[in-house]
Design an enzyme around this catalytic site. Structure first.
Site, mmCIF file in Angstrom:
data_model
loop_
_atom_site.group_PDB
_atom_site.id
_atom_site.type_symbol
_atom_site.label_atom_id
_atom_site.label_comp_id
_atom_site.label_asym_id
_atom_site.label_seq_id
_atom_site.Cartn_x
_atom_site.Cartn_y
_atom_site.Cartn_z
ATOM 1 N N GLY A 30 0.812 -1.221 0.000
ATOM 2 C CA GLY A 30 0.000 0.000 0.000
ATOM 3 C C GLY A 30 0.842 1.266 0.000
ATOM 4 N N ASP A 84 2.769 -3.393 8.285
ATOM 5 C CA ASP A 84 1.779 -3.292 7.211
ATOM 6 C C ASP A 84 0.899 -2.070 7.446
ATOM 7 O OD1 ASP A 84 0.224 -3.909 5.006
ATOM 8 O OD2 ASP A 84 -0.166 -5.979 5.604
ATOM 9 N N GLY A 85 0.039 -1.759 6.498
ATOM 10 C CA GLY A 85 -0.949 -0.691 6.649
ATOM 11 C C GLY A 85 -2.309 -1.292 6.950
ATOM 12 N N ASP A 87 -6.904 -0.391 6.393
ATOM 13 C CA ASP A 87 -7.954 0.508 5.896
ATOM 14 C C ASP A 87 -8.810 1.046 7.032
ATOM 15 O OD1 ASP A 87 -7.412 0.183 3.014
ATOM 16 O OD2 ASP A 87 -7.795 -1.902 3.507
ATOM 17 N N GLY A 98 -7.070 -4.973 2.923
ATOM 18 C CA GLY A 98 -7.387 -5.529 1.603
ATOM 19 C C GLY A 98 -7.795 -4.495 0.588
ATOM 20 N N GLU A 106 -1.199 -10.974 2.875
ATOM 21 C CA GLU A 106 -0.944 -10.158 4.072
ATOM 22 C C GLU A 106 -1.332 -10.935 5.332
ATOM 23 O OE1 GLU A 106 -1.549 -5.662 2.271
ATOM 24 O OE2 GLU A 106 -3.270 -6.707 3.056
HETATM 25 C C1 5RP Z 1 -3.579 -3.726 0.968
HETATM 26 C C2 5RP Z 1 -3.873 -3.232 2.333
HETATM 27 C C3 5RP Z 1 -3.300 -1.923 2.737
HETATM 28 O O1 5RP Z 1 -2.511 -2.096 3.865
HETATM 29 C C4 5RP Z 1 -4.434 -0.972 3.041
HETATM 30 O O2 5RP Z 1 -5.273 -0.910 1.902
HETATM 31 C C5 5RP Z 1 -3.911 0.429 3.385
HETATM 32 O O3 5RP Z 1 -3.290 0.989 2.274
HETATM 33 P P1 5RP Z 1 -2.740 2.473 2.269
HETATM 34 O O4 5RP Z 1 -1.521 2.491 3.118
HETATM 35 O O5 5RP Z 1 -2.441 2.737 0.800
HETATM 36 O O6 5RP Z 1 -3.834 3.370 2.781
HETATM 37 O O7 5RP Z 1 -4.538 -3.865 3.126
HETATM 38 O O8 5RP Z 1 -4.255 -4.918 0.693
#
Ligand code: 5RP
Length: 227
Positions: A30, A84-85, A87, A98, A106
């Site tokens: 992400g 990780d990030g 939503d 996701g 992930e």
């Molecule tokens: C990818 C994810 C990302 O971690 C989530 O979408 C956050 O993304 P971003 O840092 O671009 O806001 O779950 O599958």
């Protein structure tokens, strides 16, 4: 006030301090993790050695550009830390993930990790999960049956994720159904029930997986939340 991108960079700069020599590190996917990969690339130039388990082809490509040594999940017995990030993040550090379509890999990488650290800007913090449509990774064969089942049981319209006028296809050849639950009362039960529908590979609820969340705010503050 910092822009969202500046906040993402700020939390990435702090998170990188946790990566030590010889560690095995899961790397998420992400726009937040983009900054983490850039910071890790700088550390590699300065002589830090670690191996990374990427959670998507996109992350693997970015990490390779930064000369970060990569390994497969099958090559390791466990992972020291995954960064990780997310939503959405609720007060119990339950997550929706996701948005980038990498939820399966992930989740598998997170499950193999001793510690899961989530990087986020304040917009990701919510009182209750569900406003962000929950991604469901499904087998393309018969995906409409899953969509019908979701409608029958939960009375919501799950929409097939589209990219460039075609169904979005995950790194593992699956489709994504985005499910607008609006309010998720019990993430644990919902996750279990969704995964019991034939054709569902996994869902974007990460229940009791995140250990820490590093949140960045527009005024430049950061805060670490613990589960
Ligand atoms: C990818 C994810 C990302 O971690 C989530 O979408 C956050 O993304 P971003 O840092 O671009 O806001 O779950 O599958």
């Amino acid at each position: 006030m910092l822009t969202q991108d500046e906040i993402k960079k700020l939390v990435a700069q702090q998170a990188v301090e946790l990566v030590q020599n010889n560690m095995t590190v899961g790397i998420g996917t992400g726009s937040t993790i983009y900054w983490l990969i850039m910071e890790l690339g700088e550390r590699v130039k300065q002589g830090l050695f670690f191996r990374a388990i990427p959670t998507s082809k996109r992350t693997a490509a970015l990490a390779a550009e930064q000369n970060i040594p990569l390994a497969e999940l099958n090559d390791v017995t466990s992972i020291d830390i995954t960064i990780d990030g997310a939503d959405e993040i609720d007060p119990n550090l339950q997550l929706i993930k996701g948005g980038g379509g990498a939820l399966l890999q992930e989740k598998m990488v997170a499950a193999a990790s001793r510690e899961l650290l989530i990087l986020a800007d304040e917009t990701k913090l919510v009182k209750q999960l569900g406003k962000f449509p929950l991604p469901l990774e499904v087998i393309p064969f018969g995906w409409k049956q899953v969509q019908r089942k979701i409608k029958e049981v939960y009375h919501i319209e799950a929409s097939l994720r589209i990219k460039d006028n075609q169904p979005f296809v995950s790194d593992h050849g699956h489709y994504i159904l985005d499910c607008p639950f609006q309010q998720i009362e019990n993430p644990d039960i919902l996750s279990y029930d969704l995964n019991a529908i034939p054709g569902v590979v996994d869902n974007g609820l990460f229940v009791n997986m995140a250990d820490l969340v590093l949140v960045g705010y527009g005024d430049g503050r950061t805060e670490t939340l613990h589960r």
